[in-house]
Motif scaffolding. Sequence first.
Motif, PDB file in Angstrom:
ATOM      1  N   ALA A   1       0.852  -1.184   0.000  1.00 40.92           N
ATOM      2  CA  ALA A   1       0.000   0.000   0.000  1.00 40.92           C
ATOM      3  C   ALA A   1       0.883   1.226   0.000  1.00 40.92           C
ATOM      4  CB  ALA A   1      -0.898  -0.010   1.211  1.00 40.92           C
ATOM      5  N   ALA A   2       0.949   1.865  -1.140  1.00 45.08           N
ATOM      6  CA  ALA A   2       1.818   3.030  -1.272  1.00 45.08           C
ATOM      7  C   ALA A   2       1.423   4.130  -0.300  1.00 45.08           C
ATOM      8  CB  ALA A   2       1.790   3.537  -2.704  1.00 45.08           C
ATOM      9  N   GLU A   3       0.106   4.242  -0.015  1.00 48.37           N
ATOM     10  CA  GLU A   3      -0.299   5.364   0.856  1.00 48.37           C
ATOM     11  C   GLU A   3       0.219   5.158   2.280  1.00 48.37           C
ATOM     12  OE1 GLU A   3      -3.818   2.558   0.440  1.00 48.37           O
ATOM     13  OE2 GLU A   3      -2.306   3.502  -0.844  1.00 48.37           O
ATOM     14  N   ASP A   4       0.316   3.891   2.715  1.00 50.58           N
ATOM     15  CA  ASP A   4       0.889   3.625   4.041  1.00 50.58           C
ATOM     16  C   ASP A   4       2.330   4.104   4.108  1.00 50.58           C
ATOM     17  OD1 ASP A   4      -1.400   2.563   4.891  1.00 50.58           O
ATOM     18  OD2 ASP A   4      -0.704   0.503   5.098  1.00 50.58           O
ATOM     19  N   MET A   5       3.069   3.780   3.064  1.00 53.24           N
ATOM     20  CA  MET A   5       4.468   4.170   3.018  1.00 53.24           C
ATOM     21  C   MET A   5       4.580   5.689   3.038  1.00 53.24           C
ATOM     22  SD  MET A   5       6.420   1.604   2.923  1.00 53.24           S
ATOM     23  CE  MET A   5       7.897   2.189   2.173  1.00 53.24           C
ATOM     24  N   THR A   6       3.684   6.335   2.281  1.00 51.45           N
ATOM     25  CA  THR A   6       3.734   7.789   2.189  1.00 51.45           C
ATOM     26  C   THR A   6       3.587   8.413   3.572  1.00 51.45           C
ATOM     27  OG1 THR A   6       2.565   7.463   0.119  1.00 51.45           O
ATOM     28  CG2 THR A   6       2.827   9.726   0.870  1.00 51.45           C
TER      29      THR A   6
END
Length: 276
Positions: free
Chosen positions: A164-169
């Motif tokens: 999940a890219a948004e988690d990383m962001t």
Amino acid sequence: NPKMAKPKVISVANQKGGVGKSTTVYNLGAGLALEGKKVLLLDVDPQGDLTKMLGQRKPHHLPLTLANAMNDVVAGTMPRDHPEIMHHHEGFDFVPGNRSLSAVEVGLVNVMSRETVLRQYVDSVKRDYDYVLLDCRPSLGMLVINALSASDYVLIPVQADYLAAEDMTELVGTVRSIQRQINPRLKIGGVFLTMANETTFRKDIVNSVKSNFGRHLPVLDTVIPATVRLAEVSTADKSIFQHEPRGRAADAYRRLTKEVLDIGSKERSRTSDLSR
């Protein structure tokens, strides 16, 4: 005795749970100890999963934990010796954590320089070690901010089938604001994949992580597989290196240990070039 290199303080963090943080901290600690390094592990998670893995099955009954040490910092009464530090049979030390940390976290809201209480503790014990590894709770709350404020590097385990890219962001955003406001020396040591099964172990998954995050973040080469033996480590009272030394998971953690030993050496060579 030869002067020890500056101790490296490394947090293992991801605000998502279930990515294998505690397992990684245990096996990485054991791996660094096998390489002859002096290592201290800190359980900064009120759930005490790492503490349980390290053989303290009832963390909530322990009289002395990281919570006491942090309260001592707040009260200005840090003891000379450190009775909260325990020794593990695989050759490293650790400070247990339990649910008292939740109360500490709530109490920090009213404390002066609340973001750096854990850093003050770490600074008081780190000179005896080459590596201090911090196991962070799955959140971005005040305990995690304290851990990142105390650290030189953060390692980010990511579950292989859940990118999940948004988690990383969000996590990277927290790291960046801590760099700006509290701890300019904090760097992202690397993102690495955990719990990879046969399908997610494929090169294309690793490559997709590199293309997603690799432009902005260092992605480590090691991929930690999901194996039965690795899952057993949480109750086996021994790291993967003792539980299944010839298995795939032990190989992966050996590689991860080597990559962690390399973190910072590239920078050192760069900075030494600048000083010439």
